[in-house]
Design a protein around this motif. Structure first.
Motif, mmCIF file in Angstrom:
data_model
loop_
_atom_site.group_PDB
_atom_site.id
_atom_site.type_symbol
_atom_site.label_atom_id
_atom_site.label_comp_id
_atom_site.label_asym_id
_atom_site.label_seq_id
_atom_site.Cartn_x
_atom_site.Cartn_y
_atom_site.Cartn_z
ATOM 1 N N SER A 101 2.151 4.238 -9.638
ATOM 2 C CA SER A 101 3.486 4.681 -9.218
ATOM 3 C C SER A 101 3.852 4.273 -7.795
ATOM 4 C CB SER A 101 3.570 6.206 -9.324
ATOM 5 O OG SER A 101 2.739 6.831 -8.366
ATOM 6 N N VAL A 102 2.931 3.636 -7.051
ATOM 7 C CA VAL A 102 3.169 3.455 -5.617
ATOM 8 C C VAL A 102 4.406 2.608 -5.312
ATOM 9 C CG1 VAL A 102 0.791 3.882 -4.901
ATOM 10 C CG2 VAL A 102 1.473 1.571 -5.575
ATOM 11 N N GLY A 103 4.697 1.607 -6.123
ATOM 12 C CA GLY A 103 5.886 0.789 -5.896
ATOM 13 C C GLY A 103 7.164 1.603 -6.051
ATOM 14 N N SER A 104 7.231 2.412 -7.102
ATOM 15 C CA SER A 104 8.408 3.246 -7.343
ATOM 16 C C SER A 104 8.545 4.332 -6.284
ATOM 17 C CB SER A 104 8.322 3.888 -8.729
ATOM 18 O OG SER A 104 8.390 2.910 -9.739
ATOM 19 N N VAL A 105 7.416 4.918 -5.879
ATOM 20 C CA VAL A 105 7.443 5.953 -4.840
ATOM 21 C C VAL A 105 7.907 5.357 -3.511
ATOM 22 C CG1 VAL A 105 6.019 7.539 -3.487
ATOM 23 C CG2 VAL A 105 5.705 7.388 -5.963
ATOM 24 N N PHE A 138 -3.904 7.016 -15.670
ATOM 25 C CA PHE A 138 -3.014 5.934 -16.093
ATOM 26 C C PHE A 138 -1.689 6.500 -16.609
ATOM 27 C CE2 PHE A 138 -1.256 2.940 -19.109
ATOM 28 C CZ PHE A 138 -1.428 1.718 -18.499
ATOM 29 N N ILE A 139 -1.780 7.522 -17.462
ATOM 30 C CA ILE A 139 -0.572 8.100 -18.064
ATOM 31 C C ILE A 139 0.237 8.877 -17.035
ATOM 32 C CG2 ILE A 139 0.302 9.683 -19.824
ATOM 33 C CD1 ILE A 139 -0.902 7.068 -20.904
ATOM 34 N N ALA A 140 -0.433 9.692 -16.222
ATOM 35 C CA ALA A 140 0.270 10.517 -15.234
ATOM 36 C C ALA A 140 1.032 9.652 -14.235
ATOM 37 C CB ALA A 140 -0.727 11.420 -14.506
ATOM 38 N N THR A 141 0.383 8.611 -13.727
ATOM 39 C CA THR A 141 1.047 7.775 -12.715
ATOM 40 C C THR A 141 2.054 6.820 -13.355
ATOM 41 O OG1 THR A 141 -0.801 6.188 -12.753
ATOM 42 C CG2 THR A 141 -0.872 7.953 -11.116
ATOM 43 N N LEU A 142 1.851 6.478 -14.623
ATOM 44 C CA LEU A 142 2.864 5.693 -15.335
ATOM 45 C C LEU A 142 4.144 6.505 -15.497
ATOM 46 C CD1 LEU A 142 3.479 3.012 -16.828
ATOM 47 C CD2 LEU A 142 2.630 4.102 -18.917
ATOM 48 N N ALA A 143 3.975 7.794 -15.791
ATOM 49 C CA ALA A 143 5.139 8.686 -15.886
ATOM 50 C C ALA A 143 5.834 8.800 -14.530
ATOM 51 C CB ALA A 143 4.696 10.065 -16.373
ATOM 52 N N MET A 144 5.045 8.919 -13.453
ATOM 53 C CA MET A 144 5.631 9.012 -12.117
ATOM 54 C C MET A 144 6.319 7.715 -11.729
ATOM 55 S SD MET A 144 6.437 10.711 -9.556
ATOM 56 C CE MET A 144 5.673 12.211 -10.161
ATOM 57 N N LEU A 145 5.804 6.589 -12.185
ATOM 58 C CA LEU A 145 6.466 5.294 -11.956
ATOM 59 C C LEU A 145 7.886 5.328 -12.513
ATOM 60 C CD1 LEU A 145 5.007 1.736 -12.621
ATOM 61 C CD2 LEU A 145 7.188 2.390 -13.609
ATOM 62 N N SER A 146 8.010 5.812 -13.755
ATOM 63 C CA SER A 146 9.329 5.869 -14.395
ATOM 64 C C SER A 146 10.231 6.895 -13.728
ATOM 65 C CB SER A 146 9.159 6.207 -15.879
ATOM 66 O OG SER A 146 10.403 6.223 -16.532
ATOM 67 N N ILE A 147 9.664 8.068 -13.392
ATOM 68 C CA ILE A 147 10.453 9.106 -12.733
ATOM 69 C C ILE A 147 10.944 8.627 -11.373
ATOM 70 C CG2 ILE A 147 10.328 11.401 -11.667
ATOM 71 C CD1 ILE A 147 8.307 12.139 -13.903
ATOM 72 N N GLY A 190 0.586 8.795 -2.045
ATOM 73 C CA GLY A 190 2.035 8.921 -1.939
ATOM 74 C C GLY A 190 2.526 8.792 -0.507
ATOM 75 N N LEU A 191 1.754 9.323 0.439
ATOM 76 C CA LEU A 191 2.099 9.214 1.859
ATOM 77 C C LEU A 191 2.131 7.749 2.299
ATOM 78 C CD1 LEU A 191 2.475 10.267 4.775
ATOM 79 C CD2 LEU A 191 -0.012 10.532 4.892
ATOM 80 N N PHE A 192 1.098 6.997 1.954
ATOM 81 C CA PHE A 192 1.052 5.589 2.333
ATOM 82 C C PHE A 192 2.153 4.799 1.625
ATOM 83 C CE2 PHE A 192 -2.791 6.816 4.252
ATOM 84 C CZ PHE A 192 -3.261 5.784 5.055
ATOM 85 N N ALA A 193 2.482 5.187 0.389
ATOM 86 C CA ALA A 193 3.570 4.510 -0.329
ATOM 87 C C ALA A 193 4.896 4.734 0.388
ATOM 88 C CB ALA A 193 3.646 5.021 -1.766
ATOM 89 N N ALA A 194 5.110 5.950 0.907
ATOM 90 C CA ALA A 194 6.346 6.242 1.643
ATOM 91 C C ALA A 194 6.446 5.378 2.892
ATOM 92 C CB ALA A 194 6.404 7.722 2.004
ATOM 93 N N VAL A 195 5.342 5.256 3.627
ATOM 94 C CA VAL A 195 5.342 4.420 4.829
ATOM 95 C C VAL A 195 5.644 2.968 4.467
ATOM 96 C CG1 VAL A 195 3.908 3.530 6.714
ATOM 97 C CG2 VAL A 195 3.750 5.941 6.056
ATOM 98 N N ALA A 196 5.020 2.490 3.391
ATOM 99 C CA ALA A 196 5.260 1.109 2.952
ATOM 100 C C ALA A 196 6.723 0.912 2.570
ATOM 101 C CB ALA A 196 4.359 0.766 1.768
ATOM 102 N N GLY A 197 7.313 1.903 1.902
ATOM 103 C CA GLY A 197 8.714 1.799 1.512
ATOM 104 C C GLY A 197 9.645 1.736 2.715
ATOM 105 N N ILE A 198 9.347 2.526 3.746
ATOM 106 C CA ILE A 198 10.165 2.513 4.959
ATOM 107 C C ILE A 198 10.068 1.163 5.660
ATOM 108 C CG2 ILE A 198 10.414 3.526 7.262
ATOM 109 C CD1 ILE A 198 9.483 6.197 6.020
ATOM 110 N N VAL A 199 8.841 0.613 5.730
ATOM 111 C CA VAL A 199 8.650 -0.694 6.370
ATOM 112 C C VAL A 199 9.396 -1.779 5.603
ATOM 113 C CG1 VAL A 199 6.950 -2.472 6.931
ATOM 114 C CG2 VAL A 199 6.453 -0.079 7.434
ATOM 115 N N LEU A 200 9.297 -1.748 4.276
ATOM 116 C CA LEU A 200 9.978 -2.762 3.459
ATOM 117 C C LEU A 200 11.489 -2.673 3.618
ATOM 118 C CD1 LEU A 200 9.942 -4.994 1.318
ATOM 119 C CD2 LEU A 200 9.832 -3.214 -0.443
ATOM 120 N N ALA A 201 12.037 -1.459 3.553
ATOM 121 C CA ALA A 201 13.485 -1.283 3.701
ATOM 122 C C ALA A 201 13.944 -1.698 5.094
ATOM 123 C CB ALA A 201 13.869 0.167 3.423
#
Length: 324
Positions: free
Chosen positions: A80-84, A133-142, A229-240
């Motif tokens: 889910s890290v890309g979506s998060v 796999f299933i839990a984070t796949l669901a979070m990817l979609s959410i 999730g914390l590191f994904a948020a930081v990555a998202g801010i840097v990318l944006a």
């Protein structure tokens, strides 16, 4: 004859030592070989500007991969890290623009969004008994769905004060590279010098033994996914910040690159093995490969083939290392 026997034994020992070095430092060896090969194949590759570009290209994937390292060391997986990352960046941009919140509060909400997403995945895995796999796949979609709902499918301009994260210091040192280094240092400290880091290795090595030794496995897993999730948020801010806008399709497919970087860096998908330096090298290998293939005018389609082959080779080396 004794001399010949000694020489043969020395040669055999040298081959065995070289084999151990190659297997134990395969990612670093591969990176060095890539750098040397591309420097000969392209005269532009070793230019300062191009090498800085490689660092910038590696930064977002590396930050995501550092978070994924925690999960993979604990024998989990986080799709889910890309979506998060995209969701966190969108929350920041929407909060600061449409909602009119102060930028600092928007940043806090963005980071909290990433942590909350990881916490939810951890709860589904620990108490809902869902496979990672299933839990984070669901979070990817959410996560991707919420990103589209908040943004209405359109990019949202990023606050200028945060967009400076995509700039350079002194006109040459990219800020994303500095953020990557700080994230890598934090990962190394967490893995090597904290209780939660030791718990990750214990859970990944043998979850039942970790439980019997007194580790509260469920609680630790929740913390591990929250860190991802914390590191994904930081990555998202840097990318944006680099794009100067939060885009609903940002970081699409980055979760696979993050996992690939961790595996190429020497972590084992069966858990218990992995370190921050290896993950950084893995992310740099992916960035160097893409950059070099672009300089050599290789088709983007063939680039995918080459990267897939590199991932397969990395897993094969991991298998050989564990057998050894």
């Amino acid at each position: 004859m004794a001399t010949d026997t000694l020489k043969s034994s020395t040669d055999t020992g040298g081959v065995a030592a070289a084999r151990r070095v190659l297997l134990n430092n395969g990612a670093l060896s591969a990176l060095v070989v890539l750098l040397v090969a591309l420097s000969f194949l392209s005269g532009d590759f070793l230019s300062t500007q191009n090498l800085l570009n490689v660092g910038v290209q590696a930064a977002v994937v590396a930050i995501l991969a550092f978070g994924s390292t925690f999960v993979i060391v604990a024998a989990g997986i986080d799709l889910s890290v890309g979506s998060v990352a995209a969701l966190s960046a969108t929350v920041l941009a929407w909060s600061a623009s449409s909602a009119g919140l102060p930028v600092w509060l928007a940043v806090v909400l963005s980071v909290a969004t990433g942590v909350a997403s990881g916490l939810l995945s951890g709860l589904l895995i620990s108490f809902g008994k869902l496979p990672p796999f299933i839990a984070t796949l669901a979070m990817l979609s959410i996560g991707r769905g919420l990103t589209l709902v908040i943004s209405q499918g359109s990019p949202i301009a990023f606050p200028d004060s945060v967009s400076h994260l995509g700039d350079t210091i002194g006109g040459w040192l990219p800020v994303p590279v500095l953020v990557m280094i700080v994230a890598g240092a934090a990962t190394a400290i967490i893995l090597g010098r904290t209780y939660i880091g030791r718990a990750m290795y214990a859970i990944g090595g043998n979850e039942e033994a970790a439980r019997l030794s007194g580790i509260r496995v469920k609680r630790q897993k929740i913390i591990i996914y929250a860190l991802s999730g914390l590191f994904a948020a930081v990555a998202g801010i840097v990318l944006a910040s680099r794009l100067a806008s939060a885009q609903p399709q940002a970081a699409y497919g980055y979760e696979l690159d993050a996992i690939a970087a961790v595996v190429i860096g020497g972590a084992s998908l069966s858990g218990g093995v992995g370190k921050a330096s290896g993950t950084l090298i893995g992310a740099l290998i992916l960035a160097v490969l893409r950059n070099g293939l672009n300089l050599l005018s290789v088709s983007a389609f063939w680039q995918q083939v080459v990267i897939g082959a590199v991932i397969a080779l990395a897993v094969l080396l991991d298998t050989l290392r564990r057998r050894g």
